[in-house]
Enzyme design. Structure first.
Site, PDB file in Angstrom:
ATOM      1  N   MET A 160       0.844  -1.202   0.000  1.00  0.00           N
ATOM      2  CA  MET A 160       0.000   0.000   0.000  1.00  0.00           C
ATOM      3  C   MET A 160       0.879   1.251   0.000  1.00  0.00           C
ATOM      4  SD  MET A 160      -3.456  -0.885   2.029  1.00  0.00           S
ATOM      5  CE  MET A 160      -2.909  -0.530   3.682  1.00  0.00           C
ATOM      6  N   LYS A 202       4.952  -9.853   9.196  1.00  0.00           N
ATOM      7  CA  LYS A 202       4.323  -8.785   9.982  1.00  0.00           C
ATOM      8  C   LYS A 202       2.796  -8.930   9.972  1.00  0.00           C
ATOM      9  CE  LYS A 202       3.703  -4.492  11.579  1.00  0.00           C
ATOM     10  NZ  LYS A 202       2.585  -4.031  10.851  1.00  0.00           N
ATOM     11  N   ASP A 203       2.235  -9.322   8.808  1.00  0.00           N
ATOM     12  CA  ASP A 203       0.791  -9.543   8.682  1.00  0.00           C
ATOM     13  C   ASP A 203       0.574 -11.042   8.486  1.00  0.00           C
ATOM     14  OD1 ASP A 203      -0.244  -6.587   8.356  1.00  0.00           O
ATOM     15  OD2 ASP A 203       1.534  -6.775   7.115  1.00  0.00           O
ATOM     16  N   GLN A 219     -10.380  -2.800   2.162  1.00  0.00           N
ATOM     17  CA  GLN A 219      -9.982  -3.427   3.427  1.00  0.00           C
ATOM     18  C   GLN A 219     -10.077  -2.475   4.615  1.00  0.00           C
ATOM     19  OE1 GLN A 219      -5.973  -4.459   2.033  1.00  0.00           O
ATOM     20  NE2 GLN A 219      -5.131  -3.540   3.877  1.00  0.00           N
ATOM     21  N   GLY A 241      11.013  -2.753   5.599  1.00  0.00           N
ATOM     22  CA  GLY A 241      10.264  -4.020   5.612  1.00  0.00           C
ATOM     23  C   GLY A 241       9.801  -4.375   4.211  1.00  0.00           C
ATOM     24  N   HIS A 242       9.189  -3.395   3.523  1.00  0.00           N
ATOM     25  CA  HIS A 242       8.773  -3.631   2.130  1.00  0.00           C
ATOM     26  C   HIS A 242       9.991  -3.979   1.266  1.00  0.00           C
ATOM     27  CE1 HIS A 242       5.518  -0.616   3.367  1.00  0.00           C
ATOM     28  NE2 HIS A 242       4.828  -1.682   3.027  1.00  0.00           N
ATOM     29  N   SER A 302       6.456  -0.274  10.134  1.00  0.00           N
ATOM     30  CA  SER A 302       5.097  -0.211   9.597  1.00  0.00           C
ATOM     31  C   SER A 302       4.854   1.185   9.053  1.00  0.00           C
ATOM     32  CB  SER A 302       4.091  -0.503  10.720  1.00  0.00           C
ATOM     33  OG  SER A 302       2.803  -0.059  10.354  1.00  0.00           O
ATOM     34  N   SER A 303       4.103   1.274   7.969  1.00  0.00           N
ATOM     35  CA  SER A 303       3.776   2.602   7.427  1.00  0.00           C
ATOM     36  C   SER A 303       3.037   3.423   8.476  1.00  0.00           C
ATOM     37  CB  SER A 303       2.906   2.465   6.175  1.00  0.00           C
ATOM     38  OG  SER A 303       3.539   1.614   5.242  1.00  0.00           O
TER      39      SER A 303
HETATM   40  P1  AMP Z   1       1.471  -2.857   3.468  1.00  0.00           P
HETATM   41  O1  AMP Z   1       1.990  -1.836   2.515  1.00  0.00           O
HETATM   42  O2  AMP Z   1       1.539  -2.420   4.895  1.00  0.00           O
HETATM   43  O3  AMP Z   1       0.135  -3.423   3.057  1.00  0.00           O
HETATM   44  O4  AMP Z   1       2.487  -4.076   3.381  1.00  0.00           O
HETATM   45  C1  AMP Z   1       2.818  -4.663   2.160  1.00  0.00           C
HETATM   46  C2  AMP Z   1       3.591  -5.928   2.437  1.00  0.00           C
HETATM   47  O5  AMP Z   1       4.756  -5.609   3.182  1.00  0.00           O
HETATM   48  C3  AMP Z   1       2.788  -6.933   3.267  1.00  0.00           C
HETATM   49  O6  AMP Z   1       3.046  -8.251   2.793  1.00  0.00           O
HETATM   50  C4  AMP Z   1       3.332  -6.732   4.648  1.00  0.00           C
HETATM   51  O7  AMP Z   1       3.214  -7.865   5.489  1.00  0.00           O
HETATM   52  C5  AMP Z   1       4.796  -6.425   4.337  1.00  0.00           C
HETATM   53  N1  AMP Z   1       5.409  -5.717   5.465  1.00  0.00           N
HETATM   54  C6  AMP Z   1       4.949  -4.611   6.092  1.00  0.00           C
HETATM   55  N2  AMP Z   1       5.750  -4.289   7.128  1.00  0.00           N
HETATM   56  C7  AMP Z   1       6.745  -5.210   7.142  1.00  0.00           C
HETATM   57  C8  AMP Z   1       7.876  -5.451   7.988  1.00  0.00           C
HETATM   58  N3  AMP Z   1       8.166  -4.670   9.012  1.00  0.00           N
HETATM   59  N4  AMP Z   1       8.664  -6.494   7.703  1.00  0.00           N
HETATM   60  C9  AMP Z   1       8.398  -7.332   6.658  1.00  0.00           C
HETATM   61  N5  AMP Z   1       7.339  -7.178   5.835  1.00  0.00           N
HETATM   62  C10 AMP Z   1       6.520  -6.126   6.079  1.00  0.00           C
END
Ligand code: AMP
Length: 340
Positions: free
Chosen positions: A56, A185-186, A87, A62-63, A226-227
């Protein structure tokens, strides 16, 4: 342009207007699903593997760890940026969710200068049009994971996993990845999507090509990146690692043979203690939930369960904590996720 061994592609959020100022980047633009399909067909013809990282946006390390894994394991890499309205519940933070596209592009370009090649923007034929329709009218084709979406995160966010499963199905159908990468993380999301691919016989990706990448944490205090951490004030940030500390407490009690009930109550006590300190500092810390669940069924473990009774199935220790107005989630998995 097609000769480079590894390439990346970025899919934009619908609200990013074409006039958004973007930094210079070697990543060219693709303007429609149709042109993506052409690109994908070429990869199929050339037998090149495509790794996919759905996000997102508001990218952080992390990303990028997911991107790096995909780049290492595939000929081509596709990254999507889409803040998925389906979501978010009406009272949640869709409007304020951080959108940092120019910076995201800079980050991708910087880390993979010669590797990022494709940049996809929305067009009338784009997936985002259909997603917007879901959000406005709440009627369309939805993908629902019966029996798997109401525990853990699903208990607090009842429509969340329907939104995730629907949009990721659309993304998988558009992108047709060989491999897909999700963060631990998720964890519930990642396991649920792996199951989705298995139950509905997805060819792209196949269930065992849905990979789960370890959580990237702040090296000093263990806070999961985390974002949403961007919402935290300096004062709130001090208390944000509390959830991980509570989960670590539960993990250690579990490995010492304590019952699930004692592990969870001990973790809650860790949070209660910090809650009092935070209140003195003017920060509200509030536990949403902390629980231990079976990683196959997501069912809550029996109160008396312990490491011996739980057997070989990995156990998920997870929780959600409000720090001020920011809801943080985290988890620790005990056991081997590849068994699930
Ligand atoms: P998001 O943009 O928050 O929807 O995350 C996109 C992807 O990045 C999802 O698969 C998350 O689980 C992963 N993600 C987010 N934060 C982390 C993190 N700290 N470490 C590893 N993967 C992450």
């Amino acid at each position: 342009m097609w000769r480079s061994a590894t390439q990346a592609f970025v899919l934009l959020h619908r609200s990013m207007s074409m006039s958004t100022a973007l930094p210079p980047s070697p990543i060219p633009l693709l303007t429609s699903v149709a042109s993506y399909r052409q690109w994908r067909q070429k990869a199929f013809d050339e037998r090149k593997s495509v790794g996919f990282v759905p996000t997102m946006g508001a990218l952080h390390d992390g990303h990028l760890s997911l991107v790096q894994k995909s780049l290492a394991e595939n000929d081509l890499t596709v990254l999507s940026i889409f803040v998925n309205p389906a979501q978010f519940a009406p009272h949640e933070d869709l409007a304020t969710y951080p959108r940092t596209l120019p910076r995201d592009l800079e980050l991708l370009t910087a880390q993979q200068e010669s590797l990022c090649r494709y940049f996809f923007r929305r067009s009338k034929t784009c997936i985002h049009q259909a997603l917007a329709r879901i959000f406005r009218h709440r009627r369309d084709a939805f993908v629902e994971m019966k029996g798997y979406g109401h525990q853990m995160e699903g208990a607090s966010r009842p429509t969340f996993f329907r939104g995730v499963a629907t949009v990721v199905t659309k993304l998988f159908n558009a992108v047709q990845p060989t491999n897909a990468y999700f963060g631990q993380k998720d964890i519930q999301q990642a396991l649920l999507l792996r199951r989705l691919c298995k139950d509905l016989l997805f060819p792209h990706p196949e269930a065992d090509h849905v990979h789960i990448v370890p959580t990237t944490r702040n090296p000093n205090d263990g806070l999961a990146l985390s974002s949403r951490n961007a919402y935290l004030s300096v004062n709130e940030r001090k208390f944000a690692p509390t959830l991980f500390k509570a989960l670590q407490y539960a993990e250690s009690a579990w490995s010492n043979g304590e019952s699930k009930d004692r592990c969870v109550s001990g973790a809650v006590a860790v949070i209660d203690k910090v809650k009092t300190q935070a209140a003195l500092d003017g920060v509200e810390v509030r536990l949403d939930y902390i629980e231990m669940n079976d990683s196959e069924t997501f069912d809550v473990l029996d109160a008396s369960s312990n490491t011996q009774l739980a057997g070989d199935i990995p156990v998920i220790l997870s929780g959600a904590l409000w720090v001020g107005k920011t809801r943080l989630i985290d988890n620790i998995v005990v056991g081997d996720l590849n068994r699930v």
